[in-house]
Structures are given as structure tokens and as C-alpha cells.
Design a protein around this motif. Sequence first.
Motif, mmCIF file in Angstrom:
data_model
loop_
_atom_site.group_PDB
_atom_site.id
_atom_site.type_symbol
_atom_site.label_atom_id
_atom_site.label_comp_id
_atom_site.label_asym_id
_atom_site.label_seq_id
_atom_site.Cartn_x
_atom_site.Cartn_y
_atom_site.Cartn_z
ATOM 1 N N LYS A 96 14.210 2.273 -5.394
ATOM 2 C CA LYS A 96 15.417 1.525 -5.791
ATOM 3 C C LYS A 96 16.228 1.004 -4.600
ATOM 4 N N ALA A 97 15.802 1.301 -3.372
ATOM 5 C CA ALA A 97 16.562 0.862 -2.198
ATOM 6 C C ALA A 97 16.534 -0.664 -2.083
ATOM 7 N N ALA A 98 17.466 -1.193 -1.287
ATOM 8 C CA ALA A 98 17.433 -2.642 -1.009
ATOM 9 C C ALA A 98 16.118 -2.941 -0.311
ATOM 10 N N PRO A 99 15.387 -3.969 -0.758
ATOM 11 C CA PRO A 99 14.060 -4.216 -0.191
ATOM 12 C C PRO A 99 14.149 -4.535 1.306
ATOM 13 N N PRO A 100 13.153 -4.124 2.071
ATOM 14 C CA PRO A 100 11.969 -3.404 1.593
ATOM 15 C C PRO A 100 12.191 -1.888 1.526
ATOM 16 N N ALA A 101 11.672 -1.270 0.460
ATOM 17 C CA ALA A 101 11.693 0.204 0.369
ATOM 18 C C ALA A 101 10.605 0.723 1.307
ATOM 19 N N VAL A 102 10.973 1.623 2.205
ATOM 20 C CA VAL A 102 10.009 2.116 3.209
ATOM 21 C C VAL A 102 9.416 3.449 2.757
ATOM 22 N N VAL A 103 8.068 3.507 2.777
ATOM 23 C CA VAL A 103 7.344 4.734 2.419
ATOM 24 C C VAL A 103 6.585 5.200 3.655
ATOM 25 N N LEU A 104 6.879 6.425 4.101
ATOM 26 C CA LEU A 104 6.204 6.989 5.278
ATOM 27 C C LEU A 104 5.129 7.963 4.812
ATOM 28 N N LYS A 181 12.076 -10.484 6.441
ATOM 29 C CA LYS A 181 12.044 -11.951 6.572
ATOM 30 C C LYS A 181 11.112 -12.598 5.554
ATOM 31 N N ASN A 182 10.094 -11.845 5.123
ATOM 32 C CA ASN A 182 9.080 -12.434 4.229
ATOM 33 C C ASN A 182 9.152 -11.881 2.801
ATOM 34 N N PHE A 183 10.266 -11.257 2.482
ATOM 35 C CA PHE A 183 10.571 -10.820 1.100
ATOM 36 C C PHE A 183 9.541 -9.852 0.504
ATOM 37 N N PHE A 184 9.113 -8.863 1.306
ATOM 38 C CA PHE A 184 8.243 -7.804 0.766
ATOM 39 C C PHE A 184 9.128 -6.776 0.068
ATOM 40 N N ASP A 185 8.616 -6.201 -1.005
ATOM 41 C CA ASP A 185 9.382 -5.176 -1.745
ATOM 42 C C ASP A 185 9.223 -3.789 -1.126
ATOM 43 N N VAL A 186 7.994 -3.522 -0.621
ATOM 44 C CA VAL A 186 7.675 -2.177 -0.112
ATOM 45 C C VAL A 186 6.901 -2.281 1.198
ATOM 46 N N VAL A 187 7.242 -1.404 2.154
ATOM 47 C CA VAL A 187 6.446 -1.259 3.391
ATOM 48 C C VAL A 187 5.900 0.163 3.407
ATOM 49 N N ILE A 188 4.573 0.293 3.532
ATOM 50 C CA ILE A 188 3.975 1.636 3.635
ATOM 51 C C ILE A 188 3.511 1.828 5.078
ATOM 52 N N VAL A 189 4.065 2.847 5.731
ATOM 53 C CA VAL A 189 3.761 3.118 7.141
ATOM 54 C C VAL A 189 2.775 4.279 7.240
ATOM 55 N N ASP A 190 1.582 3.985 7.758
ATOM 56 C CA ASP A 190 0.575 5.024 7.998
ATOM 57 C C ASP A 190 0.848 5.641 9.369
ATOM 58 N N THR A 191 0.714 6.961 9.487
ATOM 59 C CA THR A 191 0.994 7.625 10.769
ATOM 60 C C THR A 191 -0.255 8.341 11.267
ATOM 61 N N ALA A 192 -0.174 8.817 12.505
ATOM 62 C CA ALA A 192 -1.318 9.499 13.107
ATOM 63 C C ALA A 192 -1.557 10.841 12.439
ATOM 64 N N GLY A 193 -2.828 11.133 12.182
ATOM 65 C CA GLY A 193 -3.204 12.459 11.679
ATOM 66 C C GLY A 193 -3.686 13.291 12.855
ATOM 67 N N GLU A 216 10.911 7.226 0.803
ATOM 68 C CA GLU A 216 9.904 8.204 0.368
ATOM 69 C C GLU A 216 9.102 8.661 1.580
ATOM 70 N N THR A 217 8.939 9.982 1.722
ATOM 71 C CA THR A 217 8.084 10.547 2.763
ATOM 72 C C THR A 217 7.025 11.378 2.051
ATOM 73 N N LEU A 218 5.809 10.852 2.028
ATOM 74 C CA LEU A 218 4.734 11.487 1.249
ATOM 75 C C LEU A 218 3.744 12.192 2.161
ATOM 76 N N PHE A 219 3.384 13.394 1.778
ATOM 77 C CA PHE A 219 2.402 14.171 2.536
ATOM 78 C C PHE A 219 1.065 14.129 1.809
ATOM 79 N N THR A 220 0.022 13.682 2.526
ATOM 80 C CA THR A 220 -1.317 13.578 1.948
ATOM 81 C C THR A 220 -2.113 14.827 2.315
#
Length: 460
Positions: A96-104, A181-193, A216-220
Motif C-alpha cells: 500500500k506504500a506510495a509507488p514503488p513499493a520496495v520488497v527486499l 521515473k518510469n511508474f513501476f508499482d513494485v521493485v524487488i531487490v535480490d540480495t547476496a546469499g 516488505e522484507t522476505l526471507f527465502t
Amino acid sequence: MFENLSDRLTKTLKNISGRGRLTEDNIKDTLREVRMALLEADVALPVIREFISKVKASAVGQDVSKSLTPGQVFVKIVQKELEAAMGEVNEALDLKAAPPAVVLMAGLQGAGKTTSVAKLAKFLTEREKKKVLVVSADVYRPAAIKQLETLATEINVGFFPSDITQKPIDIANSAIDHAKKNFFDVVIVDTAGRLHIDGEMMAEIQALHTAIKPIETLFTVDAMTGQDAANTAKAFNDALPLTGIILTKTDGDARGGAALSIRHITGKPIKFMGVGEKIEALEPFHPDRIASRILGMGDVLSLIEEVEQKVDRKQAEKLAKKVKSGKGFDLEDFRDQLVQMKSMGGMMGLMDKLPGMGNMSEQIKGQMDDKVTIRMEAMINSMTPAERQRPEIIKGSRKRRIAAGSGTQIQDVNKLLKQFTQMQKMMKKMSGKGGMKKMMRSMKGMMPPGGGMGGGMFGR
């Protein structure tokens, strides 16, 4: 999924019967069996202790209503506590955040994190109608950046390029800026394992989290590591404010320890589960449906949702019209049904969600191996268009050619034709008056003793 736990619990729960009331004495043995089943499933000890004490407290002294047996009452109690252990309801992503919603995305190496980024991007694009950008901040593995780019191209979502000379924080901030700048709704950031949890890794991801403030901070985590999965999730949760878990490789997890332990140990919900290698094999985690599956009651709601998403409605309507008009059901139609079934996780994926199928004998499960449907498809592909439309012309030399072309035996071709004939009869019955009732009666007749579809339709 969860086959071992499911088999053990369903056998155990059958043993409570014929009592008018549940007492401490008559549930003692059953509780011992339930405890053993959970231990074998690699559920964490604190979770087992709490689970057993809650089931005992709820069960002792329960009067059994006229419509239920003590066994059914006990099963209801176990089901309720299984749901409670796993979190009771599905917790959706908060975007629900102002776009883009960032998911780590965080996780150990080999847990399927980068694939999960792509699966989640596909899920959000198709089901939530979001415009998604993915980016890799894994500057230690160039292959991880390339893998994410390949997957993003495959599922047609935005990919923000990065390379190993950059800092993770700079990569993530640039991607978020590009998304704005390009009107994306969500950014998903992949991190180092990493192969293990280390201080340096934790410090890096903490700094990244502070810099980009993800919603959102999701643990895989890999379900096949059992209660170790829960312990690893706890270590990450102590270092990062996790908002949820993605449980991967659940299709290979016959035990279920991770699913039952994670919520209790981390206090964080499992939001999604990976149910296969395919890019669409990601499902929201519904504790009530999983509890039902564990207890052999199936998961009809997930099955209906899957059918709605993956079955080609136009194709289904076209087939229905064709059958109703008396034009019949040919081998081309049969092959189309096999292909659609494969897109829904194959025969075993469907059976896993049907009530009562958890108790099928190994022999029947063997007859429904997905390799059987792959072989059937190969045989139909080896036929000429005329043979597919008029199977009655398939005789001796044609059978030999089809078998040779599909790498099968003549007896396999005979079995396919026999199964097709049964399916054709079923379709004919469906097209007449009271069709569905007639078809269900036919299917009942094809069930082997003990339930489950056996040799009739899919036997070898």
C-alpha cells in the motif's frame, strides 16, 4: 508435500473411535502417536510441546455431538491447532506504500532466492496486475545477476542492470529512482546469499535495509532443511525486521517440519511457498488449506483457484460445444487435456489437493506417475492428424510406428487407446441429459477398491 506426516497422522487419527466422550485416558495413546509423527516430521521441540498441550487441553472432556464421532471431533481439534501453529490465515503482501513499493529478498545461498524473486514478480504481474521491476544487488556472483536478467526476460518484467563493481546500496537506490521515473508499482531487490550466516553478510544487508526502507522484507528458506529452516529464519529475524517468509522446495518436502515450526520460532508468517521448479510454481501460503492437506482432506479451494487461472476457458468452451454437438472427443482433444493438466502441476499435483487422495496406496500412486501422462502425450504426438481424429484406424503397423516414434511399446499404445475410449464414453455421457451425474457414476466404477482412480483411466 508433507506425505510422511499426512500418512502417519491420518492412520493415527483413525484409531480414536466408538467413544461417547474424549477423556485423558482414551486420547493418551493417540497423543503419543501424534507427538511421534511430529518428531519424525522434524518439527521443532518447543512447537511440538505447545501443540500437544493445546490439543490435549481442547480435547479432554469434549462431548461428542450426535453428528460427529470422537475421531472426527479430535481431527477437528488437531486441524485447528495445525492452523494456529502455521498462522491461521494467509497474510498477503502489504504493497500500500506510495509507488514503488520496495520488497527486499534475503536468504542463504542455494535456497532458491533468485528464482523466488522471478516467481514473485510473475505472481504480482499476473494476479495483482502490478508493474514490477527486479534488480540484483548480489555483487559477489555475476552469475546471479545474469540469472535474474534471463528470468526477467522470460516472464516479461522490468530488469534493472547492475554489475559487480557497484555497491549494493547504490544499485538498489538507482533501481528505485528508475522505478519512480518510469511508474513501476513494485521493485524487488535480490540480495547476496551466503553458504552460512556470517557477521559481515548481516552487517551488509542491515545497511541496505536501513538505506532503502523496504515495505516488505522476505526471507527465502528451503523447506527440505526442516527445523534448521526455522532456526536460520530466526537468526535472520534477529538481525532484520522480517515481514514474512517464502518457503521454497515444498514439493520435495515429505516431512513438513519447516512449515510447522517457522511461525512459532520467528513469530513471522509464511506468505508464499514454492511448489516446483517452474516459474509459475509459487502459491500463497494458506495455513487452513495446508492443515486440511496434511490431514488427507485435500485442498479444493486451491484446486479451484488453479483451474480458474490455468485452464484455457475458450478452449474448454470450444470442447464442450464440440462434444454437445455430437462431433465427439478425439485424441487431439485428449492431448489438450493432458497438456492443461501438466500446467497445473501434473496428475500428482492435482491428486495432492483432492480429498482422500492422501491415503492412496503406493501402487495406485505409481499408476498416476506424471511420467505416464508424458508418455501418453508423446504417443499422441507420434500419430498422424488422421489417426488422432479417427483412432479406430490405428491397427497393427500403425501401432508399431507410433510406439517406435514415441519410444514406447505396442502395449503402451494399446493402453492409451483403451484409456482414450473410456474417456470418450465419459464425454458422451456428459453431453446427454443428466450428464454430470452419469459421468460421476462412471468414474466411481473406475475406482479400484480403497478409493482413488486406479488402473481404469491412468493405469499402466
